[in-house]
Design an enzyme around this catalytic site. Sequence first.
Site, PDB file in Angstrom:
ATOM      1  N   HIS A   1       0.808  -1.210   0.000  1.00  0.00           N
ATOM      2  CA  HIS A   1       0.000   0.000   0.000  1.00  0.00           C
ATOM      3  C   HIS A   1       0.845   1.264   0.000  1.00  0.00           C
ATOM      4  CE1 HIS A   1      -3.691  -2.183   0.462  1.00  0.00           C
ATOM      5  NE2 HIS A   1      -3.339  -2.704   1.617  1.00  0.00           N
TER       6      HIS A   1
ATOM      7  N   HIS B   1       2.322   8.964   0.658  1.00  0.00           N
ATOM      8  CA  HIS B   1       1.104   8.888  -0.149  1.00  0.00           C
ATOM      9  C   HIS B   1       1.257   9.793  -1.361  1.00  0.00           C
ATOM     10  CE1 HIS B   1      -1.284   6.856   3.025  1.00  0.00           C
ATOM     11  NE2 HIS B   1      -0.518   7.568   3.854  1.00  0.00           N
TER      12      HIS B   1
ATOM     13  N   HIS C   1       3.977  10.889   6.151  1.00  0.00           N
ATOM     14  CA  HIS C   1       3.378  10.814   7.480  1.00  0.00           C
ATOM     15  C   HIS C   1       4.382  10.200   8.448  1.00  0.00           C
ATOM     16  CE1 HIS C   1      -0.971  10.676   5.666  1.00  0.00           C
ATOM     17  NE2 HIS C   1      -0.432  11.884   5.667  1.00  0.00           N
TER      18      HIS C   1
ATOM     19  N   THR D   1      -5.490   7.065   8.390  1.00  0.00           N
ATOM     20  CA  THR D   1      -6.065   7.266   7.053  1.00  0.00           C
ATOM     21  C   THR D   1      -6.200   5.953   6.289  1.00  0.00           C
ATOM     22  OG1 THR D   1      -3.932   7.670   5.971  1.00  0.00           O
ATOM     23  CG2 THR D   1      -5.069   9.578   6.941  1.00  0.00           C
ATOM     24  N   THR D   2      -5.885   4.844   6.943  1.00  0.00           N
ATOM     25  CA  THR D   2      -6.058   3.513   6.368  1.00  0.00           C
ATOM     26  C   THR D   2      -6.827   2.660   7.381  1.00  0.00           C
ATOM     27  OG1 THR D   2      -3.947   2.752   7.282  1.00  0.00           O
ATOM     28  CG2 THR D   2      -3.924   3.636   5.039  1.00  0.00           C
TER      29      THR D   2
END
Length: 244
Positions: free
Chosen positions: A84, A111, A128, A195-196
């Site tokens: 991811h 990201h 992050h 955020t996941t």
Amino acid sequence: MKRWMLLTAGLILSANAGAAGPAQWAYEGAGGPAHWGALSPEFTACSQGRNQSPVDISSTVKAQLPPLHMRYAAGPATIINNGHTIQIDFAPGGALNLDGRDFELKQVHFHAPSENTIDGRLFPLEAHFVHADAKGALAVIGVMYETGAANEALAPAWAQLPAQPGPAQPLAQPVDATRMLPAALDYYRFSGSLTTPPCSEGVRWLVLQKPLTASSEQIAAFEGIMGGPTNRPVQPLNGRLIVE
């Protein structure tokens, strides 16, 4: 399980899972962000939470936020493609002092494009920096990147970007997280979530106002490995305040 461990567990699902199951999530399609909350009971906060991240930072409250105090130092680190994102895991020792206690620096991941936006603006890349205190509470520093000059602080990790998901590998050079931050540390603060999946709330978010630069080649290298966008859409504020 501590929440920073939940974050890591969520991020490595695609690298470790076997056949597709209810906990499989993605950034597109049937496993995409709009469906996360229905994929597993553990992901309920993704659809029902009221303090979700990322957010659009467009209306802020002026305040006297205290300066950020970090104690980072160069040390060994590992890098992993977990399916991811690309994540750098730091050796113990670095910490952010916030709200009167230490949050140990655990990892930084990326990201593309950015997850948080500023006045509706998407940046091509966002980092992050994830910290956890002794009880597992999380604090995340977000750093935006504009397209521009190559980022020297990213270069050692980018030289070893894993093309495929797999085990973590040691980085050849020590990593100093201080060099990965802008000199000016003015920031926006708000309460949010991972955020996941599992989208756990109660995360202290600190998004730095000053962006850094990364070259188009650096950004393209990350995008090429990920094979598509790796950002969750912005979430409603639901009355939350963003302070600067």
